[in-house]
Design a protein around this motif. Structure first.
Motif, mmCIF file in Angstrom:
data_model
loop_
_atom_site.group_PDB
_atom_site.id
_atom_site.type_symbol
_atom_site.label_atom_id
_atom_site.label_comp_id
_atom_site.label_asym_id
_atom_site.label_seq_id
_atom_site.Cartn_x
_atom_site.Cartn_y
_atom_site.Cartn_z
ATOM 1 N N ASP A 1 67.981 -84.778 53.300
ATOM 2 C CA ASP A 1 67.565 -85.409 52.049
ATOM 3 C C ASP A 1 66.034 -85.431 52.013
ATOM 4 O OD1 ASP A 1 70.142 -85.710 51.330
ATOM 5 O OD2 ASP A 1 70.238 -87.877 51.568
ATOM 6 N N ASP A 2 65.475 -84.256 51.865
ATOM 7 C CA ASP A 2 64.031 -84.064 51.980
ATOM 8 C C ASP A 2 63.473 -83.637 50.625
ATOM 9 O OD1 ASP A 2 61.467 -83.567 52.762
ATOM 10 O OD2 ASP A 2 61.982 -82.155 54.351
ATOM 11 N N SER A 3 62.388 -84.286 50.212
ATOM 12 C CA SER A 3 61.805 -83.964 48.911
ATOM 13 C C SER A 3 60.926 -82.720 48.950
ATOM 14 C CB SER A 3 60.980 -85.152 48.405
ATOM 15 O OG SER A 3 59.971 -85.480 49.346
ATOM 16 N N ALA A 4 60.461 -82.324 50.129
ATOM 17 C CA ALA A 4 59.511 -81.208 50.220
ATOM 18 C C ALA A 4 60.033 -79.914 49.606
ATOM 19 C CB ALA A 4 59.093 -80.987 51.677
ATOM 20 N N PRO A 5 61.283 -79.490 49.893
ATOM 21 C CA PRO A 5 61.773 -78.255 49.261
ATOM 22 C C PRO A 5 61.844 -78.341 47.741
ATOM 23 C CG PRO A 5 63.136 -78.828 51.151
ATOM 24 C CD PRO A 5 62.256 -80.004 50.881
ATOM 25 N N LEU A 6 62.117 -79.546 47.219
ATOM 26 C CA LEU A 6 62.180 -79.714 45.768
ATOM 27 C C LEU A 6 60.793 -79.562 45.150
ATOM 28 C CD1 LEU A 6 64.581 -82.773 45.406
ATOM 29 C CD2 LEU A 6 65.141 -80.342 45.349
ATOM 30 N N VAL A 7 59.806 -80.162 45.794
ATOM 31 C CA VAL A 7 58.437 -80.048 45.295
ATOM 32 C C VAL A 7 57.985 -78.590 45.323
ATOM 33 C CG1 VAL A 7 56.032 -80.670 45.730
ATOM 34 C CG2 VAL A 7 57.837 -82.408 45.945
ATOM 35 N N THR A 8 58.317 -77.887 46.404
ATOM 36 C CA THR A 8 57.974 -76.464 46.502
ATOM 37 C C THR A 8 58.630 -75.664 45.384
ATOM 38 O OG1 THR A 8 57.729 -76.608 48.904
ATOM 39 C CG2 THR A 8 58.098 -74.423 47.968
ATOM 40 N N SER B 1 58.021 -72.686 40.435
ATOM 41 C CA SER B 1 58.612 -72.388 39.126
ATOM 42 C C SER B 1 57.666 -72.691 37.974
ATOM 43 C CB SER B 1 59.916 -73.183 38.950
ATOM 44 O OG SER B 1 60.846 -72.859 39.970
ATOM 45 N N GLY B 2 56.424 -73.070 38.294
ATOM 46 C CA GLY B 2 55.414 -73.244 37.260
ATOM 47 C C GLY B 2 55.113 -74.666 36.863
ATOM 48 N N ALA B 3 55.773 -75.667 37.475
ATOM 49 C CA ALA B 3 55.492 -77.059 37.135
ATOM 50 C C ALA B 3 54.262 -77.550 37.907
ATOM 51 C CB ALA B 3 56.692 -77.932 37.456
ATOM 52 N N GLU B 4 53.651 -78.603 37.381
ATOM 53 C CA GLU B 4 52.538 -79.261 38.065
ATOM 54 C C GLU B 4 53.033 -80.596 38.607
ATOM 55 O OE1 GLU B 4 48.880 -79.481 35.856
ATOM 56 O OE2 GLU B 4 49.429 -77.726 34.645
ATOM 57 N N VAL B 5 52.867 -80.817 39.897
ATOM 58 C CA VAL B 5 53.318 -82.046 40.545
ATOM 59 C C VAL B 5 52.105 -82.900 40.899
ATOM 60 C CG1 VAL B 5 54.497 -83.026 42.546
ATOM 61 C CG2 VAL B 5 55.400 -80.958 41.447
ATOM 62 N N GLU B 6 52.122 -84.168 40.432
ATOM 63 C CA GLU B 6 50.977 -85.055 40.650
ATOM 64 C C GLU B 6 51.270 -86.144 41.679
ATOM 65 O OE1 GLU B 6 50.167 -86.479 36.748
ATOM 66 O OE2 GLU B 6 49.343 -84.560 36.034
ATOM 67 N N GLU B 7 52.451 -86.772 41.570
ATOM 68 C CA GLU B 7 52.812 -87.850 42.493
ATOM 69 C C GLU B 7 54.276 -87.719 42.880
ATOM 70 O OE1 GLU B 7 51.187 -91.926 41.617
ATOM 71 O OE2 GLU B 7 50.790 -90.993 39.677
ATOM 72 N N VAL B 8 54.579 -88.068 44.135
ATOM 73 C CA VAL B 8 55.953 -88.023 44.639
ATOM 74 C C VAL B 8 56.205 -89.282 45.467
ATOM 75 C CG1 VAL B 8 57.647 -86.790 46.046
ATOM 76 C CG2 VAL B 8 55.920 -85.499 44.750
ATOM 77 N N TYR B 9 57.291 -89.983 45.161
ATOM 78 C CA TYR B 9 57.708 -91.151 45.928
ATOM 79 C C TYR B 9 59.148 -90.952 46.385
ATOM 80 C CZ TYR B 9 53.530 -93.380 44.066
ATOM 81 O OH TYR B 9 52.237 -93.671 43.751
ATOM 82 N N ARG B 10 59.424 -91.353 47.608
ATOM 83 C CA ARG B 10 60.742 -91.134 48.222
ATOM 84 C C ARG B 10 61.176 -92.423 48.917
ATOM 85 N NH1 ARG B 10 62.429 -89.408 53.385
ATOM 86 N NH2 ARG B 10 64.237 -88.013 53.408
ATOM 87 N N ARG B 11 62.435 -92.841 48.679
ATOM 88 C CA ARG B 11 62.946 -94.045 49.325
ATOM 89 C C ARG B 11 64.457 -93.961 49.467
ATOM 90 N NH1 ARG B 11 65.192 -97.621 45.543
ATOM 91 N NH2 ARG B 11 64.787 -97.035 43.364
#
Length: 275
Positions: free
Chosen positions: A233-240, A245-255
């Motif tokens: 359950d890792d967010s890193a592959p999703l952010v990648t 795919s062309g999106a801009e990611v600014e903030e990520v929170y995981r809990r």
């Protein structure tokens, strides 16, 4: 091998572009008790109406007590007792009255479906209601599926607990594990979260997108909750994936998010990403 009380595969019901049930797959053993938790609008009532033969989905497979949902609906209805969901206008009934109705009807039914039964908590101790309900079901060798918005109400009598959210059955686990199993909630802010990109996320088996706009994503990762420790359950592959795919990611929170919170994860969310 004995016939399952309930077997469904990919049950789907869609009205006005909204999924009331979204690919629900489940099995329920005979003479067991399954609890389903979920917020208002999660799909609990619709699912029980389909299982009882009162409604048909638009697609999917279901065998109820060995009877086919599409060709043997009358047989399903005759062997199923459905007590429908409550509404604010319904006056709570005494516990003894509700239990008496169930006991009178259950002798002719092998499957009991209780959708948030309305009981007057002042007429009996709530725990006593569930204990007596469990005894009636057990004494008649019946199967029980009971829904509630609250995990606490179902734990004392259920063998397994499932959680529904926005028409999807996210997981079913043994009741003893419901307090220890966790999913992962990932919240992402940015830009360019297009419908095509959301659909791409949905192709991952452990991903459930609860909310999606052009600038915000709330994603539930279900691998650990479903008992698949190899699915991180890792967010890193999703952010990648988003960035590639062309999106801009600014903030990520995981809990971590537990069963009780997961059952209400759609409350207040107006935009669903269900494809």
């Amino acid at each position: 091998m004995s016939v399952l009380a309930i077997y469904t595969h990919q049950l789907t019901r869609l009205i006005g572009g909204q999924y009331l049930l979204n690919r629900v797959t489940m099995t329920v053993a005979q003479r067991s008790i399954l609890g389903l938790v979920g917020a208002h609008g999660a799909g609990k009532t619709t699912l029980l109406q389909v299982l009882s033969g009162r409604l048909l989905p638009i697609s999917g497979v279901a065998q109820i007590l060995g009877h086919d949902m599409w060709t043997e609906r009358e047989a399903i209805r005759s062997h199923t007792l459905l007590i429908s969901a409550s509404s604010p206008a319904v006056t709570p009934r005494p516990c003894s009255e509700v239990l008496a109705d169930i006991e009178a009807a259950i002798t002719r039914r092998s499957l009991v479906l209780l959708d948030e039964p309305v009981v007057d908590v002042h007429s009996c101790v709530e725990a006593d209601f569930y204990r007596r309900l469990e005894a009636i079901v057990s004494n008649n060798s019946a199967t029980l599926v009971i829904t509630s918005a609250h995990l606490d109400a179902l734990e004392p009598i259920c063998h397994n607990i499932g959680v529904l959210c926005m028409g999807e059955l996210l997981a079913v686990v043994p009741t003893r594990e419901a307090r220890t199993r966790c999913a992962t909630c990932v919240e992402i802010w940015g830009r360019g979260f297009t419908p095509a990109l959301i659909a791409l996320l949905h192709r991952r088996s452990s991903v459930f997108v609860v909310a999606a706009t052009a600038s915000y994503l709330r994603i539930i990762l279900l691998g650990t909750l479903r008992g698949h420790p190899t699915e991180r359950d890792d967010s890193a592959p999703l952010v990648t994936l988003l960035i590639e795919s062309g999106a801009e990611v600014e903030e990520v929170y995981r809990r971590p998010i537990g069963f009780a919170e997961l059952s209400t994860c759609a409350v207040g969310v107006s935009v669903s990403s269900t494809p």
